[in-house]
Design an enzyme around this catalytic site. Structure first.
Site, PDB file in Angstrom:
ATOM      1  N   LYS A  29      50.871  44.265  60.669  1.00 47.24           N
ATOM      2  CA  LYS A  29      50.022  44.426  59.534  1.00 47.24           C
ATOM      3  C   LYS A  29      50.060  46.121  58.964  1.00 47.24           C
ATOM      4  O   LYS A  29      50.177  46.191  57.864  1.00 47.24           O
ATOM      5  CB  LYS A  29      48.637  44.107  59.873  1.00 47.24           C
ATOM      6  N   LYS A  48      56.476  34.682  58.418  1.00 49.80           N
ATOM      7  CA  LYS A  48      55.666  33.630  58.015  1.00 49.80           C
ATOM      8  C   LYS A  48      54.909  33.584  56.901  1.00 49.80           C
ATOM      9  O   LYS A  48      54.561  34.748  56.389  1.00 49.80           O
ATOM     10  CB  LYS A  48      54.683  33.476  59.453  1.00 49.80           C
ATOM     11  N   LYS A  82      48.193  34.500  54.202  1.00 45.18           N
ATOM     12  CA  LYS A  82      47.254  34.704  52.793  1.00 45.18           C
ATOM     13  C   LYS A  82      47.386  36.001  52.602  1.00 45.18           C
ATOM     14  O   LYS A  82      47.142  36.179  51.226  1.00 45.18           O
ATOM     15  CB  LYS A  82      45.804  34.459  53.627  1.00 45.18           C
TER      16      LYS A  82
HETATM   17  P1  ATP Z   1      45.987  36.530  57.239  1.00 45.52           P
HETATM   18  O1  ATP Z   1      47.267  36.794  56.166  1.00 45.52           O
HETATM   19  O2  ATP Z   1      44.867  36.957  56.617  1.00 45.52           O
HETATM   20  O3  ATP Z   1      46.506  36.978  58.489  1.00 45.52           O
HETATM   21  P2  ATP Z   1      47.027  33.973  57.773  1.00 45.52           P
HETATM   22  O4  ATP Z   1      47.710  33.266  56.713  1.00 45.52           O
HETATM   23  O5  ATP Z   1      47.840  34.364  58.873  1.00 45.52           O
HETATM   24  O6  ATP Z   1      45.944  34.846  57.333  1.00 45.52           O
HETATM   25  P3  ATP Z   1      44.726  32.847  59.406  1.00 45.52           P
HETATM   26  O7  ATP Z   1      43.465  32.728  58.933  1.00 45.52           O
HETATM   27  O8  ATP Z   1      45.354  34.320  60.215  1.00 45.52           O
HETATM   28  O9  ATP Z   1      45.917  32.703  58.393  1.00 45.52           O
HETATM   29  O10 ATP Z   1      45.291  31.640  60.345  1.00 45.52           O
HETATM   30  C1  ATP Z   1      44.552  30.685  60.483  1.00 45.52           C
HETATM   31  C2  ATP Z   1      45.284  29.591  61.386  1.00 45.52           C
HETATM   32  O11 ATP Z   1      46.574  29.313  60.546  1.00 45.52           O
HETATM   33  C3  ATP Z   1      45.681  30.269  62.693  1.00 45.52           C
HETATM   34  O12 ATP Z   1      45.765  29.274  63.707  1.00 45.52           O
HETATM   35  C4  ATP Z   1      47.163  30.423  62.284  1.00 45.52           C
HETATM   36  O13 ATP Z   1      48.073  30.566  63.493  1.00 45.52           O
HETATM   37  C5  ATP Z   1      47.614  29.488  61.584  1.00 45.52           C
HETATM   38  N1  ATP Z   1      48.850  29.912  60.506  1.00 45.52           N
HETATM   39  C6  ATP Z   1      48.780  30.990  59.733  1.00 45.52           C
HETATM   40  N2  ATP Z   1      49.912  31.200  59.138  1.00 45.52           N
HETATM   41  C7  ATP Z   1      50.691  30.262  59.646  1.00 45.52           C
HETATM   42  C8  ATP Z   1      52.028  29.798  59.241  1.00 45.52           C
HETATM   43  N3  ATP Z   1      52.651  30.194  58.504  1.00 45.52           N
HETATM   44  N4  ATP Z   1      52.491  28.736  59.827  1.00 45.52           N
HETATM   45  C9  ATP Z   1      51.728  27.917  60.808  1.00 45.52           C
HETATM   46  N5  ATP Z   1      50.550  28.325  60.989  1.00 45.52           N
HETATM   47  C10 ATP Z   1      49.899  29.326  60.424  1.00 45.52           C
END
Ligand code: ATP
Ligand code: LTN
Length: 341
Positions: A122, A203, A206
């Site tokens: 990050k 990956k 969000k």
């Molecule tokens: P941010 O960008 O704010 O870190 P994020 O998209 O990574 O958000 P989180 O809220 O951190 O999402 O994650 C929520 C859940 O979704 C967690 O269990 C995380 O492991 C899963 N997750 C997030 N991104 C992925 C992805 N690309 N593929 C599979 N699982 C995901």
């Protein structure tokens, strides 16, 4: 009305959460985490929360934080989380989360946090690092340990955070006596990491994916289809699963397979010799069909914020009972005096 009055059961506990860092969850959150939550809710005693304290690590307008917190909870419910069986709540409504974090912070070495890849990624992507972002994994460890959770269903990106949680639990128990349950990760193999459509070696996220790299589950179906049709693939024209050599096509295969239930090798056979056009078209159809019911249900849920708040209040009440008992054990273990009455 959610029937959250029941007492904790004797089933093993699971716990998980997502940050309200966007209005819509993306298909990675849905496939990687939410679908396994839904699959586990019958056999476990589930606690699913909105990680609003974690979301404060990203500077966001307070009104937006409030809106996204409700929207995130609504998406859990729209996806199939049953509020009769599961405690659905906001992390900040159970004050023990912040409290246990302090105690755990005092058991965590600086070097352990400095090694965390999510923090490093990050910061490398330009997110301003505050102390909260640095100690994020300790808050997450507290979330899990407060509930004696045996399993934690998450995507692959959270594995390192679960390892530090286990390390902290073991260390605490060794130093202060048996206090915490040591949790196991629950990470589904192939669907655990959905990649960015434009940058299929990173990956889908969000906060760091571009709008074209995402499939937001509440997005307009036309835009979802357009993003899928313009997903980055390769020049080979062959629909084959090879995450190293063909990350874009492999990601689309995983998404299709996770949502349609069709095995990847069957998809490879079905699209043999057809090129990417018809394959992408079918992936778009599968995704749009899978997310269509969400949008309707979300409209219903968000049109009655008071009812949503009632569900969250009932969930927090149930969560608090468990968290408070654990926190009493923690206070006693480390030598904090019980408050006089
Ligand atoms: P941010 O960008 O704010 O870190 P994020 O998209 O990574 O958000 P989180 O809220 O951190 O999402 O994650 C929520 C859940 O979704 C967690 O269990 C995380 O492991 C899963 N997750 C997030 N991104 C992925 C992805 N690309 N593929 C599979 N699982 C995901
Ligand atoms: N860090 C997680 C969200 C999260 C979480 C948790 C997941 C916060 N606390 C406890 C499981 C258990 C993420 O998905 N980024």
């Amino acid at each position: 009305m959610a029937g959250m009055a029941q007492t904790p059961t004797s089933r093993p506990r699971i716990l998980s959460g997502m940050q309200p860092t966007s209005d819509s969850l993306h298909i990675g959150n849905y496939i990687g985490a939410l679908t396994s939550w839904i699959g586990l809710q019958d056999d476990f005693e589930p606690y699913f929360f909105v990680a609003d304290l974690h979301a404060l690590t990203v500077a966001t307008d307070p009104e937006v934080v409030r809106r996204r917190t409700r929207l995130t909870a609504a998406q859990y419910i729209a996806a199939g989380i049953d509020t009769d069986r599961c405690a659905v709540f906001c992390q900040s409504h159970v004050r023990e989360h912040a409290e246990v974090m302090w105690v755990l912070s005092c058991q965590t070495a600086m070097g352990e946090m400095e090694r965390m890849t999510q923090f490093k990624d990050k910061v490398a992507k330009g997110q301003k690092a505050n102390v909260g972002l640095f100690t994020y994994p300790v808050l997450m460890a507290g979330d899990i340990l407060l509930y004696d959770a045996q399993r934690v269903p998450v995507g692959e990106d959270q594995r390192q955070h679960l390892e530090i949680t286990r390390d902290l639990a073991v260390r605490f128990n060794q130093r202060f006596g048996e206090t915490f349950v040591v949790p196991e990760p629950h990470i589904l193999k192939q669907s655990a990491k959905i990649m960015d459509l434009q940058e299929p070696t990173a990956k889908m996220s969000k906060t760091s994916s571009s709008p074209k790299g995402m499939i937001d589950i509440l997005d307009d179906p036309k835009r979802i289809a357009k993003n899928i049709r313009s997903a980055v693939t390769d020049g080979e024209g062959e629909v084959r699963y090879d995450p190293e050599g063909k990350p874009g096509v492999s990601n689309l295969l995983v998404i299709h397979s996770a949502l349609s239930g069709t095995p990847v090798d069957e998809l490879e056979r079905r699209f043999e010799g057809q090129g990417y056009g018809s394959f992408k078209g079918e992936v778009a159809d599968v995704v749009v069909d899978a997310v269509a019911p969400f949008r309707e249900r979300i409209e219903e849920l968000t049109s009655d914020p008071a009812e949503l708040d009632r569900i969250l209040a009932a969930g927090a009440e149930r969560a608090r009972t468990v968290a408070a008992a654990t926190m009493d054990r923690v206070r006693e273990a480390v030598g904090l005096l019980a408050a006089g009455v």
